[in-house]
Design a protein around this motif. Structure first.
Motif, PDB file in Angstrom:
ATOM      1  N   LEU A  52       0.833  -1.207   0.000  1.00 48.97           N
ATOM      2  CA  LEU A  52       0.000   0.000   0.000  1.00 48.97           C
ATOM      3  C   LEU A  52       0.863   1.251   0.000  1.00 48.97           C
ATOM      4  O   LEU A  52       0.583   2.219  -0.732  1.00 48.97           O
ATOM      5  N   GLU A  53       1.914   1.258   0.802  1.00 49.63           N
ATOM      6  CA  GLU A  53       2.820   2.411   0.839  1.00 49.63           C
ATOM      7  C   GLU A  53       3.445   2.669  -0.531  1.00 49.63           C
ATOM      8  O   GLU A  53       3.485   3.809  -1.014  1.00 49.63           O
ATOM      9  N   ILE A  54       3.938   1.612  -1.153  1.00 48.18           N
ATOM     10  CA  ILE A  54       4.573   1.757  -2.463  1.00 48.18           C
ATOM     11  C   ILE A  54       3.588   2.310  -3.486  1.00 48.18           C
ATOM     12  O   ILE A  54       3.911   3.212  -4.269  1.00 48.18           O
ATOM     13  N   SER A  55       2.368   1.767  -3.457  1.00 50.97           N
ATOM     14  CA  SER A  55       1.373   2.190  -4.443  1.00 50.97           C
ATOM     15  C   SER A  55       0.972   3.644  -4.274  1.00 50.97           C
ATOM     16  O   SER A  55       0.499   4.279  -5.225  1.00 50.97           O
ATOM     17  N   SER A  56       1.159   4.202  -3.081  1.00 48.71           N
ATOM     18  CA  SER A  56       0.724   5.582  -2.842  1.00 48.71           C
ATOM     19  C   SER A  56       1.784   6.607  -3.226  1.00 48.71           C
ATOM     20  O   SER A  56       1.443   7.748  -3.565  1.00 48.71           O
ATOM     21  N   TYR A  57       3.084   6.218  -3.206  1.00 48.56           N
ATOM     22  CA  TYR A  57       4.097   7.210  -3.603  1.00 48.56           C
ATOM     23  C   TYR A  57       4.605   6.999  -5.025  1.00 48.56           C
ATOM     24  O   TYR A  57       5.073   7.945  -5.673  1.00 48.56           O
ATOM     25  N   GLN A  58       4.530   5.791  -5.556  1.00 49.70           N
ATOM     26  CA  GLN A  58       5.163   5.519  -6.847  1.00 49.70           C
ATOM     27  C   GLN A  58       4.600   6.340  -8.007  1.00 49.70           C
ATOM     28  O   GLN A  58       5.377   6.903  -8.804  1.00 49.70           O
ATOM     29  N   PRO A  59       3.276   6.465  -8.162  1.00 43.22           N
ATOM     30  CA  PRO A  59       2.776   7.280  -9.286  1.00 43.22           C
ATOM     31  C   PRO A  59       3.217   8.734  -9.199  1.00 43.22           C
ATOM     32  O   PRO A  59       3.510   9.367 -10.221  1.00 43.22           O
ATOM     33  N   ARG A  60       3.266   9.279  -8.004  1.00 39.01           N
ATOM     34  CA  ARG A  60       3.711  10.663  -7.827  1.00 39.01           C
ATOM     35  C   ARG A  60       5.192  10.804  -8.159  1.00 39.01           C
ATOM     36  O   ARG A  60       5.620  11.790  -8.762  1.00 39.01           O
ATOM     37  N   ALA A  61       5.977   9.800  -7.764  1.00 39.48           N
ATOM     38  CA  ALA A  61       7.404   9.815  -8.080  1.00 39.48           C
ATOM     39  C   ALA A  61       7.624   9.720  -9.586  1.00 39.48           C
ATOM     40  O   ALA A  61       8.492  10.408 -10.142  1.00 39.48           O
ATOM     41  N   ALA A  62       6.847   8.885 -10.266  1.00 38.44           N
ATOM     42  CA  ALA A  62       6.996   8.719 -11.713  1.00 38.44           C
ATOM     43  C   ALA A  62       6.673  10.026 -12.440  1.00 38.44           C
ATOM     44  O   ALA A  62       7.372  10.408 -13.388  1.00 38.44           O
ATOM     45  N   LYS A  63       5.623  10.693 -12.021  1.00 39.21           N
ATOM     46  CA  LYS A  63       5.248  11.965 -12.646  1.00 39.21           C
ATOM     47  C   LYS A  63       6.371  12.988 -12.499  1.00 39.21           C
ATOM     48  O   LYS A  63       6.740  13.676 -13.465  1.00 39.21           O
ATOM     49  N   ALA A  64       6.925  13.090 -11.294  1.00 40.44           N
ATOM     50  CA  ALA A  64       8.010  14.048 -11.053  1.00 40.44           C
ATOM     51  C   ALA A  64       9.265  13.667 -11.827  1.00 40.44           C
ATOM     52  O   ALA A  64       9.979  14.536 -12.336  1.00 40.44           O
ATOM     53  N   ALA A  65       9.533  12.364 -11.923  1.00 41.73           N
ATOM     54  CA  ALA A  65      10.728  11.899 -12.635  1.00 41.73           C
ATOM     55  C   ALA A  65      10.682  12.302 -14.101  1.00 41.73           C
ATOM     56  O   ALA A  65      11.684  12.784 -14.668  1.00 41.73           O
ATOM     57  N   ILE A  66       9.544  12.126 -14.728  1.00 42.94           N
ATOM     58  CA  ILE A  66       9.422  12.476 -16.144  1.00 42.94           C
ATOM     59  C   ILE A  66       9.570  13.983 -16.339  1.00 42.94           C
ATOM     60  O   ILE A  66      10.190  14.449 -17.313  1.00 42.94           O
ATOM     61  N   THR A  67       9.054  14.772 -15.397  1.00 45.61           N
ATOM     62  CA  THR A  67       9.244  16.220 -15.456  1.00 45.61           C
ATOM     63  C   THR A  67      10.709  16.585 -15.341  1.00 45.61           C
ATOM     64  O   THR A  67      11.219  17.437 -16.086  1.00 45.61           O
ATOM     65  N   ALA A  68      11.423  15.927 -14.419  1.00 44.21           N
ATOM     66  CA  ALA A  68      12.847  16.203 -14.229  1.00 44.21           C
ATOM     67  C   ALA A  68      13.643  15.866 -15.488  1.00 44.21           C
ATOM     68  O   ALA A  68      14.549  16.618 -15.884  1.00 44.21           O
ATOM     69  N   ILE A  69      13.316  14.760 -16.117  1.00 42.04           N
ATOM     70  CA  ILE A  69      14.010  14.378 -17.353  1.00 42.04           C
ATOM     71  C   ILE A  69      13.772  15.433 -18.434  1.00 42.04           C
ATOM     72  O   ILE A  69      14.677  15.811 -19.176  1.00 42.04           O
ATOM     73  N   GLY A  70      12.553  15.935 -18.522  1.00 41.04           N
ATOM     74  CA  GLY A  70      12.224  16.956 -19.516  1.00 41.04           C
ATOM     75  C   GLY A  70      12.958  18.258 -19.308  1.00 41.04           C
ATOM     76  O   GLY A  70      13.043  19.082 -20.234  1.00 41.04           O
ATOM     77  N   ARG A  71      13.503  18.455 -18.116  1.00 38.61           N
ATOM     78  CA  ARG A  71      14.227  19.685 -17.809  1.00 38.61           C
ATOM     79  C   ARG A  71      15.744  19.501 -17.845  1.00 38.61           C
ATOM     80  O   ARG A  71      16.489  20.390 -17.433  1.00 38.61           O
ATOM     81  N   MET A  72      16.190  18.346 -18.325  1.00 34.63           N
ATOM     82  CA  MET A  72      17.625  18.137 -18.488  1.00 34.63           C
ATOM     83  C   MET A  72      18.178  19.120 -19.526  1.00 34.63           C
ATOM     84  O   MET A  72      17.447  19.566 -20.425  1.00 34.63           O
ATOM     85  N   PRO A  73      19.469  19.475 -19.416  1.00 35.05           N
ATOM     86  CA  PRO A  73      20.060  20.394 -20.400  1.00 35.05           C
ATOM     87  C   PRO A  73      19.897  19.868 -21.824  1.00 35.05           C
ATOM     88  O   PRO A  73      20.024  18.673 -22.067  1.00 35.05           O
ATOM     89  N   ARG A  74      19.616  20.749 -22.763  1.00 33.76           N
ATOM     90  CA  ARG A  74      19.429  20.334 -24.144  1.00 33.76           C
ATOM     91  C   ARG A  74      20.735  19.904 -24.801  1.00 33.76           C
ATOM     92  O   ARG A  74      20.728  19.323 -25.890  1.00 33.76           O
ATOM     93  N   SER A  75      21.844  20.145 -24.121  1.00 35.69           N
ATOM     94  CA  SER A  75      23.136  19.676 -24.628  1.00 35.69           C
ATOM     95  C   SER A  75      23.443  18.249 -24.191  1.00 35.69           C
ATOM     96  O   SER A  75      24.471  17.685 -24.578  1.00 35.69           O
ATOM     97  N   LEU A  76      22.549  17.649 -23.397  1.00 36.01           N
ATOM     98  CA  LEU A  76      22.740  16.265 -22.963  1.00 36.01           C
ATOM     99  C   LEU A  76      22.581  15.337 -24.156  1.00 36.01           C
ATOM    100  O   LEU A  76      21.727  15.549 -25.017  1.00 36.01           O
ATOM    101  N   ASP A  77      23.404  14.303 -24.181  1.00 30.93           N
ATOM    102  CA  ASP A  77      23.364  13.338 -25.269  1.00 30.93           C
ATOM    103  C   ASP A  77      21.959  12.748 -25.425  1.00 30.93           C
ATOM    104  O   ASP A  77      21.332  12.335 -24.447  1.00 30.93           O
ATOM    105  N   GLU A  78      21.491  12.691 -26.663  1.00 32.24           N
ATOM    106  CA  GLU A  78      20.148  12.194 -26.939  1.00 32.24           C
ATOM    107  C   GLU A  78      19.945  10.766 -26.441  1.00 32.24           C
ATOM    108  O   GLU A  78      18.868  10.401 -25.963  1.00 32.24           O
TER     109      GLU A  78
END
Length: 255
Positions: A67-93
């Protein structure tokens, strides 16, 4: 704060820059291994491993962990994808593709945890309506802070800590529970992570090596992300689950 983080204080930028790639990874590994070493000395872990622990208590415990895992994992995934989208554009594709592919592969792991919650006797519809516990909220908040503060390199540090710790904890848990008669069908999350997270950890280790070399100023952020997650994960989450499990186990035993 755990002893490992008390004794290994955050390095200054100049000290981090003096480290070669392997030494920097070793610094992160020392943090992770220290937290795991602290975890396995706790009464909670000893209870989980003991053959004298009632199997019903273990079932209650793994249900609440799920239950604990199921309650934080979707929120973590959403934030992770946002963080990846904000990586420097000079980062290797290729590095960006690797990070996004990893998130795609773990995107539904919250649902995986809910399946375990259900097979262990939990009500999934009830679970979906519950607010996260304080411990689960803290875990999700670390990921959200990384995304919202636009400190994308910290994402790699938190991710490395998360995958490395989950793999160690899952491996130690699977052996104890399968030996007590649990089936793999009721432990989908921990069985999967005991096998898959070693691969993910190696993948993220390689990414950190490339990023730390390409962006010298990323090291402080990566270390910061590792430390922030390790301060609140995994023991508070597991302790919260164990406290609830013990309460429900004792309540059922009283009838």
């Amino acid at each position: 704060m755990n002893q490992a983080l008390l004794t290994i204080q955050s390095s200054t930028d100049s000290t981090l820059l003096d480290l070669d790639g392997d030494e920097f990874i070793s610094l992160l590994d020392a943090r992770i291994d220290g937290v795991y070493s602290d975890l396995i000395t706790t009464d909670l872990w000893k209870t989980l491993q003991s053959v004298d622990t009632p199997i019903e208590l273990l079932r209650h415990f793994m249900r609440e962990v799920s239950l604990e895992i199921s309650s934080y994992q979707p929120r973590a995934a959403k934030a992770a994808i946002t963080a990846i989208g904000r990586m420097p554009r000079s980062l290797d594709e290729r590095a960006v593709k690797t990070m996004l592919r990893h998130q795609a592969e773990v995107f539904t792991h919250g649902e995986m945890a809910l399946r375990d919650y259900h097979t262990l006797g939990g009500d999934v519809e009830w679970a979906r309506q519950q607010s996260p516990s304080s411990a689960a909220y803290a875990v999700a908040s670390v990921w959200s802070a990384i995304a919202n503060e636009r400190d994308s390199f910290a994402y790699l540090g938190a991710l490395y800590a998360s995958e490395g710790l989950i793999q160690q904890v899952a491996s130690g848990t699977v052996g104890a529970l399968l030996g007590r008669g649990f089936s793999a069908d009721t432990l989908e999350f921990v069985c999967s992570h005991s096998e898959e997270d070693a691969k993910y950890t190696a993948l993220i280790r390689a990414l950190i090596g490339k990023v730390a070399k390409r962006f010298q100023d990323s090291r402080d952020s990566i270390l910061h992300g590792t430390d922030n997650l390790l301060n609140i994960f995994p023991l508070p989450v597991w302790q919260t689950a164990f406290d609830r499990a013990l309460e429900s186990f004792e309540r059922e035993a009283a009838f």
